[in-house]
Design a protein around this motif. Structure first.
Motif, PDB file in Angstrom:
ATOM      1  N   ALA A 295       0.819  -1.218   0.000  1.00 31.02           N
ATOM      2  CA  ALA A 295       0.000   0.000   0.000  1.00 31.02           C
ATOM      3  C   ALA A 295       0.850   1.264   0.000  1.00 31.02           C
ATOM      4  N   ILE A 296       2.109   1.182   0.461  1.00 29.23           N
ATOM      5  CA  ILE A 296       2.951   2.388   0.521  1.00 29.23           C
ATOM      6  C   ILE A 296       3.980   2.428  -0.609  1.00 29.23           C
ATOM      7  N   MET A 331      19.154  13.715  24.701  1.00 33.10           N
ATOM      8  CA  MET A 331      20.314  12.914  24.299  1.00 33.10           C
ATOM      9  C   MET A 331      20.112  12.327  22.904  1.00 33.10           C
ATOM     10  N   LEU A 332      18.909  11.832  22.636  1.00 32.55           N
ATOM     11  CA  LEU A 332      18.626  11.252  21.328  1.00 32.55           C
ATOM     12  C   LEU A 332      18.754  12.304  20.227  1.00 32.55           C
ATOM     13  N   GLY A 333      18.392  13.554  20.553  1.00 31.52           N
ATOM     14  CA  GLY A 333      18.487  14.628  19.571  1.00 31.52           C
ATOM     15  C   GLY A 333      19.901  14.850  19.075  1.00 31.52           C
ATOM     16  N   LEU A 334      20.890  14.530  19.891  1.00 32.66           N
ATOM     17  CA  LEU A 334      22.288  14.670  19.481  1.00 32.66           C
ATOM     18  C   LEU A 334      22.649  13.688  18.380  1.00 32.66           C
ATOM     19  N   PHE A 335      21.815  12.665  18.198  1.00 32.21           N
ATOM     20  CA  PHE A 335      22.084  11.639  17.182  1.00 32.21           C
ATOM     21  C   PHE A 335      20.975  11.623  16.120  1.00 32.21           C
ATOM     22  N   GLU A 336      20.428  12.801  15.859  1.00 28.91           N
ATOM     23  CA  GLU A 336      19.498  13.032  14.753  1.00 28.91           C
ATOM     24  C   GLU A 336      18.153  12.325  14.922  1.00 28.91           C
ATOM     25  N   PHE A 337      17.744  12.099  16.156  1.00 26.95           N
ATOM     26  CA  PHE A 337      16.408  11.563  16.411  1.00 26.95           C
ATOM     27  C   PHE A 337      15.392  12.703  16.426  1.00 26.95           C
ATOM     28  N   GLU A 338      14.204  12.428  15.907  1.00 26.05           N
ATOM     29  CA  GLU A 338      13.078  13.357  15.993  1.00 26.05           C
ATOM     30  C   GLU A 338      11.970  12.710  16.820  1.00 26.05           C
ATOM     31  N   SER A 339      11.100  13.525  17.380  1.00 33.34           N
ATOM     32  CA  SER A 339       9.972  13.025  18.160  1.00 33.34           C
ATOM     33  C   SER A 339       8.731  12.948  17.279  1.00 33.34           C
ATOM     34  N   VAL A 340       8.017  11.841  17.361  1.00 33.75           N
ATOM     35  CA  VAL A 340       6.775  11.681  16.607  1.00 33.75           C
ATOM     36  C   VAL A 340       5.704  11.123  17.536  1.00 33.75           C
ATOM     37  N   VAL A 341       4.460  11.293  17.156  1.00 33.58           N
ATOM     38  CA  VAL A 341       3.312  10.692  17.835  1.00 33.58           C
ATOM     39  C   VAL A 341       2.546   9.926  16.768  1.00 33.58           C
ATOM     40  N   PHE A 342       2.472   8.619  16.896  1.00 30.84           N
ATOM     41  CA  PHE A 342       1.842   7.806  15.857  1.00 30.84           C
ATOM     42  C   PHE A 342       0.401   8.229  15.595  1.00 30.84           C
ATOM     43  N   GLU A 349       1.112   6.665   6.748  1.00 32.02           N
ATOM     44  CA  GLU A 349       2.334   7.272   7.277  1.00 32.02           C
ATOM     45  C   GLU A 349       2.896   6.435   8.426  1.00 32.02           C
ATOM     46  N   GLN A 350       2.031   5.878   9.260  1.00 28.02           N
ATOM     47  CA  GLN A 350       2.509   5.012  10.346  1.00 28.02           C
ATOM     48  C   GLN A 350       3.224   3.781   9.783  1.00 28.02           C
ATOM     49  N   ILE A 351       2.669   3.230   8.728  1.00 27.67           N
ATOM     50  CA  ILE A 351       3.296   2.070   8.099  1.00 27.67           C
ATOM     51  C   ILE A 351       4.628   2.469   7.474  1.00 27.67           C
ATOM     52  N   ALA A 352       4.624   3.592   6.753  1.00 30.13           N
ATOM     53  CA  ALA A 352       5.814   4.028   6.021  1.00 30.13           C
ATOM     54  C   ALA A 352       6.952   4.410   6.951  1.00 30.13           C
ATOM     55  N   ILE A 353       6.642   5.073   8.061  1.00 32.28           N
ATOM     56  CA  ILE A 353       7.719   5.495   8.954  1.00 32.28           C
ATOM     57  C   ILE A 353       8.423   4.284   9.558  1.00 32.28           C
ATOM     58  N   MET A 354       7.661   3.220   9.823  1.00 37.43           N
ATOM     59  CA  MET A 354       8.281   2.007  10.352  1.00 37.43           C
ATOM     60  C   MET A 354       9.006   1.226   9.265  1.00 37.43           C
ATOM     61  N   ALA A 355       8.438   1.188   8.073  1.00 36.47           N
ATOM     62  CA  ALA A 355       9.063   0.438   6.983  1.00 36.47           C
ATOM     63  C   ALA A 355      10.418   1.018   6.612  1.00 36.47           C
ATOM     64  N   ASN A 356      10.602   2.322   6.859  1.00 33.12           N
ATOM     65  CA  ASN A 356      11.856   2.986   6.505  1.00 33.12           C
ATOM     66  C   ASN A 356      12.711   3.327   7.718  1.00 33.12           C
ATOM     67  N   ALA A 357      12.313   2.858   8.893  1.00 38.75           N
ATOM     68  CA  ALA A 357      13.001   3.237  10.124  1.00 38.75           C
ATOM     69  C   ALA A 357      14.366   2.575  10.236  1.00 38.75           C
ATOM     70  N   GLU A 358      15.319   3.352  10.701  1.00 34.97           N
ATOM     71  CA  GLU A 358      16.603   2.796  11.133  1.00 34.97           C
ATOM     72  C   GLU A 358      16.511   2.396  12.602  1.00 34.97           C
ATOM     73  N   MET A 359      15.885   3.265  13.411  1.00 37.99           N
ATOM     74  CA  MET A 359      15.682   2.942  14.826  1.00 37.99           C
ATOM     75  C   MET A 359      14.479   3.692  15.372  1.00 37.99           C
TER      76      MET A 359
END
Length: 576
Positions: A295-296, A331-342, A349-359
């Motif tokens: 679907a994505i 601390m996570l922000g120092l390593f290019e993490f962003e905050s999201v709310v599913f 978008e929920q499916i796609a963000i997980m399908a392409n997630a590194e962590m």
């Protein structure tokens, strides 16, 4: 009374046996009932501030890995069945007056039977054991009954739902069953029956149905229980009904179990049911994942981060604030993490963000349901407590098995006045997490190492903990980078040298493996086990010289052990 199920009766009056009781028959013969599937790498680590809690966490984890983790995941096939005189009561289905125990709802019904009869004049677990024992004996040579003749095209499809507000239960137990609907030629209404009030039904239910099953969406009827269907098509699998199977159809499953401490083979204890549940996957979850990823295809995902922390929308769910969350996010922000709310993302978008997630990183919650859509090389990091380890951890295993992702949980402290007091689940439900400064250091050191960075340690003890975690997660490249950075701490430390040898073994670096084993021997010559490891290494690489050398040392310092080894293994006798 229409919504009532009586549990104060013997199991043979309560539970429908698919091999012998009327009311249920397969729409067509299923291709298989169960089969082995590759399992995900699922690991848990202690991250409490308190030694006593860490000891309890580590004891629990050891018990799980030693006695409860199957060698492979077990896929139970879900297939359409015809139900006669079907009632949907609360979150269960009955046919011809007996409860249909397919899938996760069946496990809940069996557990409720034991709970409801805990003070009864009979032993409910013994009664269930006797019931399933008799069912197995009577089922020798039996086959599932098949429906005769075509069904009217407008025959309704009916699916039970634990509720329509819990994201985890709806996606993993209910939505996936629409895969079976989509495979049938039926064109009638599709009922989803649930027990909760209508005002608790969430918008995500129809949102995900429209996104992933657009061809079925207009046929969906959300119908609160109780509800009666004279004739309907439902779904069935043998997760909770495994002990109904004839022995010939269950043959081979015992070989997947690591021990008989909890798993009792063909004896239907509650422990055996719980072990089977955490190692099992509904076949429709594999199909749902495939459908979601299709679907994505071609979707623009450039606005979605690949490293992210998942927060919680407390307007839609119970607040479980994690103490230490803001500090961890910084601390996570120092390593290019962003905050999201599913909940603020669309279904696709929920499916796609997980399908392409590194962590993905988050504290324990229903958001880990989306692990179903993760890529096999994704890291999914959960922060929980001893309580979530015991009561909730295994719920998510099936989702990791389907995606094959690396699911890692850190179990920290309870966010309560007395963090050493274990909460009573029946009274306090899930208690929020407290991730202390030491806990954050442990979690962050793992995260940065898993992402390819190399933390600096001043103490061998800290290095050992992280190296053990990385090797448990099969992150061998990261572990070797860690060892190489800390050569000074490695020298003379037997446990670190042995870990490095294990790392080299998995990387198939045979010379480096021997160097590390030799360093371990030099670090502690009183440890006979190291010499035995060297002997097995020498056999693997077919090196007679190393075999003679290690055996001579073993004979000199541990003669009894050497004699036992030589008498037990013929290949060593040639080296004498």
């Amino acid at each position: 009374m229409l919504n009532f199920i009586s549990f104060d009766q013997q199991p043979d009056n309560l539970i429908l046996n698919p091999y012998s009781d009327p009311g249920l028959c397969a729409l067509s013969a299923p291709d298989f009932l169960w089969r082995s599937r590759p399992r995900a790498n699922i690991q848990g680590f202690a991250a409490s501030e308190h030694a006593s809690i860490n000891a309890k966490i580590e004891a629990f984890l050891t018990r799980v890995h030693r006695h409860k983790v199957f060698r492979n995941a077990v896929e139970f096939n879900t297939f359409p069945v015809v139900l006669t005189d079907a009632w949907f009561k609360k979150s269960h289905a009955t046919a011809m007056g007996k409860c249909v125990i397919g899938g996760a709802s069946g496990i809940r019904l069996l557990n409720r039977y034991s709970f409801q009869n805990a003070t009864a004049a009979f032993d409910p677990e013994a009664a269930l054991n006797a019931y399933f024992d008799h069912a197995q004996s009577a089922a020798i040579g039996a086959k599932l009954p098949l429906h005769n003749g075509p069904l009217p095209p407008d025959t309704p499809f009916a699916i039970e739902s634990r509720n329509t507000f819990n994201y985890f239960h709806f996606i993993s137990e209910t939505l996936c069953q629409l895969c079976s609907v989509a495979e049938t030629p039926l064109t009638g209404p599709i009922y989803i029956h649930y027990p909760n009030r209508d005002d608790k039904t969430r918008g995500f239910v129809m949102g995900f149905i429209r996104a992933l099953f657009p061809e079925l969406a207009d046929r969906i009827i959300l119908q609160r229980a109780p509800f009666h269907h004279p004739l309907a098509v439902g779904v069935y699998n043998f997760l909770s009904s495994y002990y109904h199977m004839p022995d010939a159809q269950s043959a081979g499953l015992d070989a997947e179990a690591p021990s008989t401490h909890y798993w009792k083979g063909r004896t239907a204890t509650r422990n055996s049911h719980s072990v089977l549940e955490i190692n099992s996957v509904d076949s429709n979850l594999y199909k749902l994942r495939d459908r979601a990823l299709k679907a994505i295809e071609g979707m623009d995902t450039s606005h979605l981060p690949r490293r992210f922390w998942v927060g919680r929308d407390d307007t839609l769910s119970r607040a479980r604030l994690m103490k230490g969350e803001e500090e961890l996010i910084d601390m996570l922000g120092l390593f290019e993490f962003e905050s999201v709310v599913f909940e603020r993302l669309s279904p696709l978008e929920q499916i796609a963000i997980m399908a392409n997630a590194e962590m993905m990183v988050s504290y324990h919650g229903a958001g880990f349901t989306n692990m179903l859509f993760a890529a096999p090389d994704a890291w999914v990091v959960e922060i929980g407590t001893l309580q979530t380890a015991i009561w909730r951890w295994g719920d998510f295993w099936r989702l990791a098995h389907v995606s094959g992702c690396r699911y890692v949980s850190f179990f920290a402290d309870f966010n309560k006045d007395d963090p050493l007091e274990e909460p009573v689940f029946s009274e306090e439900s899930i208690v929020p997490v407290h991730l202390s400064a030491n806990g954050r250091a442990r979690v962050m050191s793992f995260i940065v190492a898993a992402l390819g960075h190399v933390p600096n340690f001043a103490r061998a003890a800290d290095l050992l903990i992280l190296a053990q975690q990385l090797i448990a997660c099969a992150a061998y490249d990261g572990a070797e980078r860690l060892f190489a950075r800390h050569e000074a701490l490695m020298t003379g430390h037997v446990d670190l040298c042995l870990l490095r040898a294990e790392c080299h073994k998995h990387r198939q670096e045979w010379n480096a493996e021997f160097i590390a084993l030799h360093a371990a021997y030099e670090a502690d010559p009183t440890r006979w086990q190291t010499l035995v490891q060297i002997l097995w290494y020498a056999r693997k690489v077919d090196n007679a010289r190393i075999t003679r050398w290690a055996l001579a040392l073993l004979r000199a310092d541990f003669p009894d052990r050497a004699d036992r080894m030589v008498s037990a293994f013929g290949w060593l006798q040639k080296a004498v």
